[in-house]
Design an enzyme around this catalytic site. Sequence first.
Site, mmCIF file in Angstrom:
data_model
loop_
_atom_site.group_PDB
_atom_site.id
_atom_site.type_symbol
_atom_site.label_atom_id
_atom_site.label_comp_id
_atom_site.label_asym_id
_atom_site.label_seq_id
_atom_site.Cartn_x
_atom_site.Cartn_y
_atom_site.Cartn_z
ATOM 1 N N LYS A 118 -2.140 -1.318 -3.849
ATOM 2 C CA LYS A 118 -3.129 -0.153 -3.592
ATOM 3 C C LYS A 118 -2.327 0.939 -3.953
ATOM 4 O O LYS A 118 -1.218 0.873 -2.999
ATOM 5 C CB LYS A 118 -3.596 -0.488 -2.337
ATOM 6 C CG LYS A 118 -4.879 0.931 -2.229
ATOM 7 C CD LYS A 118 -5.474 0.441 -0.752
ATOM 8 C CE LYS A 118 -6.244 2.163 -0.447
ATOM 9 N NZ LYS A 118 -6.601 1.999 1.004
ATOM 10 N N LYS A 137 0.784 -1.276 0.086
ATOM 11 C CA LYS A 137 -0.189 0.259 0.076
ATOM 12 C C LYS A 137 0.904 1.431 0.063
ATOM 13 O O LYS A 137 1.684 1.521 1.084
ATOM 14 C CB LYS A 137 -1.122 -0.092 1.121
ATOM 15 C CG LYS A 137 -1.731 1.206 1.248
ATOM 16 C CD LYS A 137 -2.777 0.943 2.517
ATOM 17 C CE LYS A 137 -3.614 2.181 2.813
ATOM 18 N NZ LYS A 137 -4.596 2.109 3.779
HETATM 19 C C1 PBG Z 1 -6.781 3.474 5.421
HETATM 20 C C2 PBG Z 1 -7.336 3.151 4.088
HETATM 21 C C3 PBG Z 1 -7.148 3.891 2.861
HETATM 22 C C4 PBG Z 1 -7.881 3.611 1.746
HETATM 23 C C5 PBG Z 1 -8.670 2.616 2.302
HETATM 24 N N1 PBG Z 1 -8.485 2.027 3.589
HETATM 25 C C6 PBG Z 1 -6.401 5.085 2.383
HETATM 26 C C7 PBG Z 1 -5.820 6.108 3.304
HETATM 27 O O1 PBG Z 1 -6.264 6.811 3.948
HETATM 28 O O2 PBG Z 1 -4.555 6.085 3.759
HETATM 29 C C8 PBG Z 1 -7.874 4.088 0.507
HETATM 30 C C9 PBG Z 1 -9.101 3.797 -0.297
HETATM 31 C C10 PBG Z 1 -9.248 4.659 -1.430
HETATM 32 O O3 PBG Z 1 -8.843 5.962 -1.569
HETATM 33 O O4 PBG Z 1 -10.519 4.447 -1.980
HETATM 34 N N2 PBG Z 1 -6.098 2.674 5.807
HETATM 35 ZN ZN ZN Z 2 -5.604 3.624 8.104
#
Ligand code: PBG
Ligand code: ZN
Length: 327
Positions: A251, A198
Site C-alpha cells: 500500500k 505500508k
Molecule cells: C490507517 C489507514 C490508512 C489507510 C487505510 N488505513 C492510511 C493512513 O491514514 O495512514 C489509507 C487508505 C487510503 O488512502 O485509501 N492505518
Molecule cells: Zn492507523
Amino acid sequence: MFPTTRPRRLRQTDVLRRMVRENTLTVNDLIYPLFAVPGNAVAKEVVSMPGVYQLSVDKIVDEAKEVRDLGIPAIILFGIPEDKDTDATGAWHDCGIVQKATEAVKKAVPDLVVIVDTCLCEYTNHGHCGYLETGDLTGRVLNDPTLKLLKKTAVSQANAGADIIAPSGMMDGFVQAIREALDDHDFQNIPILSYAAKYASAYYGPFRDAADSSPQFGDRRTYQMDPGNSREALKEVELDLLEGADMVMVKPALSYMDIIWRIKEMTNLPVAAYNVSGEYSMVKAAALNGWIDEQKVTLETLTSFKRAGADLILTYHAKDAARWLQG
Ligand code: PBG
Ligand code: ZN
C-alpha cells in the site's frame, strides 16, 4: 527475425487477443472499502472522493447487499466513532461503530466476507495509530503498549463476526500479537491480512478526510515506510510471514508496483494491493473534467495490479469495475 517473426499475428482479432492474454481482472479479485459512521439514514459524500460515502450502519447494510449482488466477494470496514480519546476506546469497545456494522452486515448478508481494518488512528484524539507518550507532539507512537490495544481491538472485531482481521498500523510484532490474542480466544480460523509494506504516502490524503483520521501533529514516518525503500519492504514481509500472516498487502499500489512484484516473487502467500484514496481521486478528478476515459483507465489500472502480481485488490472503484466487467 522479421519478416518471419511477426508478433502482430497474435493481435489481429479480439478472440486471438483473448486467447493469449496473460492476466485478467475478475470480480473475484475485488475488495470494496466502506466507512461506517454513527446515526441513522446517513449518507454523506466525501468531498475529495466523489462516489464514496460515510454511511450509517443501516446504509452500510444496503450497500453490502448491493456489493454481494454485484458478485464482489468482500468488503473492508473502517469506522468513524462518536468520540475519540487517548486510549482509542472506540476501536476496541464491543459497541464500537465497526463492531456494530460488522454484526449488522454478517446478519443481513452472511456470505459476504467482512474484513476489518485493525488500527487506532480513527479512534485516537491525536489521529496517530497508537499510544503516545504524554506530551509527545512528534507522533512517535509507543510500539509495545499499542500492541495491547490492537489485541483487544482484533478480539472484539472477531467477536462481532469479522471474517478477516487486517492490521494496518505498521507496529513491530503486530501480526504475532494479534495471532496470539485471536488464538487465545478460540479464533484460530480467522485469517490475518497484514498491511505488511505500508508506505508513509501523500496518496492517503482523501482517505483521511473520509475517515477523519489526519494526525493532529507530526506525521506517520516513524512507523510507516520510507518511499525510497524496497528491500525494507521484503524484510517487513519476511517478518510478517514468520509471525503468522495469512496474506500480505502492499500500500499504496500504483507508485509501488515494483514492490508488489518483488513480494510476489518471494512468497507463496496471497498478495493484496491497496489502490488507495489518492489514486482513486486522481482518476475521478480527471474523468469529471472529461480528460480521460474513466472506465478504460480504471480497468487498465486494475489489470496492471494483477500483472504486477496482486491476487486481491482493495479499491474504491470495485462496484463500477464489477459493473463494467459484467458488460
Ligand atoms: C490507517 C489507514 C490508512 C489507510 C487505510 N488505513 C492510511 C493512513 O491514514 O495512514 C489509507 C487508505 C487510503 O488512502 O485509501 N492505518
Ligand atoms: Zn492507523
